[in-house]
Design a protein around this motif. Structure first.
Motif: not given
Length: 309
Positions: A75, A103, A65-66, A61-63, A99, A78-79
């Protein structure tokens, strides 16, 4: 904040806590932080679409977003929200090595993203902004000048300045009851300059305010209201008053903190002085804000260039 979003709830056993206990847990972070966490977690829940949260999915998910251009700060928030939920509202703990490694890569790869550092409003600019506001002959102008002066003197955040009450002043100091760096609410007393105290006193007299919130909404025609200013209103006021004084750049509610840190460095203050004045947990941020001014007082400037003069 609700006990936990469904996305995390489906994967972890959630304790049933008394309402009073949950309220105390929620109070462990600032209200604005809770709101930001809630927004981030709901967005994650929508993306999961019923799937159980895992370290691998969170990293994916954060990938995403990136790749969508989100800044590392967004980001990272969020974490932090997920970690806070797992720590305080779950009987199980989920390790997040994938994760966290992702990050770290995002922070390195996306370090140029985002809106960048705001431009600081140094003391000379603040004085010009406030004189223009004060001399326009309106209650709103007096309120805005008082607020901007106080934020500059005390390096206040927006959430701190809107929370100020009349009773928080004692002689030459302002008591900040709760702040981002004082979430236990032990309170901190900050010095308020003479001119700021005079402008605040004039504003209170003309507005007829004797207690309660200091900075309030004012309707057209200078009609004072009982309600506190909203954070968005504070930002707009700072930007509007800066433009009226001919100050350009990326101005935000944080500009007064940054500018005061820079002004302190220009006046010869140490990084520790700046850290204490701004109530930063570490010296990293004030040193970053005032890096140009500090460089001019560095070893090369003092010993090499200074020797040649």
């Amino acid at each position: 904040m609700n006990a936990i979003v469904n996305a995390i709830e489906s994967n972890l056993q959630v304790p049933h806590l008394p309402e009073e206990t949950e309220s105390l847990i929620n109070a462990s972070v600032a209200e604005n932080t809770r709101k930001a966490y809630r927004r981030a977690l709901h967005a994650l829940e929508r993306w999961l679409s019923g799937r159980s949260l895992s370290d691998e999915l969170l990293a994916t998910y954060i990938t995403t977003l990136h790749k969508d251009g989100k800044s590392p700060a967004t980001i990272g928030q969020l974490v932090a929200a997920v970690k806070w939920q797992l720590k305080h509202q779950s009987t199980q703990q989920m390790n997040l090595p994938i994760t966290l490694a992702t990050l770290a890569g995002i922070r390195r790869d996306g370090k140029e993203r985002g809106r960048g550092q705001v431009d600081g409003l140094i003391w000379q600019q603040v004085e010009r902004i406030c004189i223009i506001a004060e001399t326009e002959g309106t209650l709103a102008g007096l309120r805005d000048a008082a607020m901007i002066r106080l934020m500059s003197d005390c390096l206040l955040r927006i959430g701190e300045v809107i929370a100020v009450n009349v009773a928080d002043f004692k002689e030459k100091t302002l008591l900040v009851r709760v702040s981002k760096t004082d979430q236990e609410g032990s309170g901190e007393s900050l010095y308020v300059c003479d001119m700021t105290r005079r402008v605040i006193a004039e504003y209170l007299h003309i507005a007829g305010i004797t207690d309660g919130p200091l900075f309030r909404h004012i309707r057209r025609g200078d009609h004072i209201q009982p309600t506190r200013l909203h954070p968005h209103s504070v930002r707009r006021i700072i930007q509007k008053r800066s433009r009226a004084a001919g100050v350009d750049g990326f101005i935000s509610g944080h500009s007064l903190r940054v500018g005061s840190a820079v002004s302190l460095a220009q006046a010869g203050a140490t990084v520790v002085d700046m850290q204490v004045a701004g109530r930063w947990k570490s010296s990293q941020m004030p040193a970053h804000y005032a890096k140009a001014e500090l460089a001019e007082r560095g070893a090369i400037a003092r010993f090499k260039d200074g020797k040649s003069r």
